[in-house]
Design an enzyme around this catalytic site. Structure first.
Site, PDB file in Angstrom:
ATOM      1  CB  CYS A 195     -25.928  44.137  46.438  1.00 42.31           C
ATOM      2  SG  CYS A 195     -25.995  46.199  46.631  1.00 42.31           S
ATOM      3  CD  GLU A 216     -41.061  60.049  61.894  1.00 41.16           C
ATOM      4  OE1 GLU A 216     -42.144  59.693  61.548  1.00 41.16           O
ATOM      5  OE2 GLU A 216     -40.720  61.103  61.836  1.00 41.16           O
TER       6      GLU A 216
END
Length: 287
Positions: free
Chosen positions: A269, A97
């Site tokens: 990561c 949203e």
């Protein structure tokens, strides 16, 4: 048998609807939340993100008046660039949203005769013809069980000369891992569990052969694959440095827990990309 697929709204919103203000603390001004492309060593993060978008769009043979579908459009930087550089119509799909609201505001401020739409929906429900498709950093969210349906839908949506650019993180196959000397450590297992539980719920990384297999099964030809592995390590390093520099603001906007979680994710990561446990590739797919 007809399979009713509902987009993973909950999984995506759990991550991307955290807070736009929080993401702005470490992303570049275009708010591009995927691997940058450091075409030159002296590039800023923003320049490298635009270079990555140009790299992707440049593989699609876009022409003025075409319609480009952006699956997982994020905060809209790729669509903005496509309109400005290639004079195309755009349709963006997002399950966030916050992102949909941001993109709609951006579209409202653009001075262009080209049509531009952002839809709060997944590819599962999309059923309109388009000329080209780009999808950057979204495939990782779909889940292995949806790969066939994804390629079916995208193949059906494109014309006879259609092209899709799929940019996704990938993992090595077990055979590739052995050849590279990669080992399955306790640290790696724990970090993977952390990512899947706390950062990207529902996420799944494909291997390169898996992308080939599912794409080719529905009639796509994979005509090019380009790795950006070390570019992502550098991108993640820059995000982590920026977030750390804005630590107090990050904690004020969210919490110490969220700040710590994201620092662990970004630095961890980056390490995986440097070591080769993960890669990121751009696949050019043609009908």
């Amino acid at each position: 048998m007809s399979v009713q697929l509902t987009p993973h709204f909950g999984n995506v919103q759990a991550h991307y609807d955290l807070s736009d203000d929080f993401f702005r603390l470490f992303l570049d001004p275009t708010q591009t939340y995927s691997c940058a492309y450091f075409e030159r060593d002296d590039m800023t993060l923003q320049e490298a993100q635009i270079a990555k978008i140009d790299l992707a769009l440049g593989k699609l043979n876009l022409e003025p008046g075409m319609t480009l579908l952006d699956i997982g459009c994020g905060w809209g930087a790729t669509m903005r660039r496509a309109i400005e550089k290639y004079d195309v119509n755009v349709v963006g799909l997002t399950l966030s949203e916050n992102q949909a609201g941001h993109v709609q505001k951006m579209f409202d401020q653009m001075d262009t005769p080209r049509s531009r739409r952002v839809l709060l929906e997944g590819w599962e429900k999309f059923d309109e013809p388009v000329d080209r498709i780009v999808s950057i950093g979204a495939f990782e969210h779909f889940g292995h069980q949806r790969y066939h349906h994804f390629f079916e839908v995208t193949h059906r949506t494109l014309p006879a000369d259609g092209k899709m650019l799929l940019h996704t993180i990938v993992r090595p196959t077990f055979k590739e891992g052995r050849e590279k000397g990669l080992t399955l450590t306790h640290e790696l297992v724990h970090f993977t569990k952390f990512i899947l539980a706390e950062i990207f719920p529902g996420g799944w990384l494909p291997s390169i052969p898996t992308v080939h297999e599912y794409a080719e099964k529905v009639g796509f030809r994979v005509t090019a694959v380009q790795s950006l592995q070390l570019h992502y390590a550098r991108t993640l390093d820059m995000w982590a440095t920026a977030l750390e520099a804005n630590k107090d603001q990050a904690i004020a906007i969210q919490s110490q827990t969220v700040y710590d979680r994201y620092m662990k994710y970004l630095t961890g990561c980056a390490k995986l990309f440097r070591q080769g446990y993960t890669d990121v590739d751009q696949f050019t797919l043609e009908k």
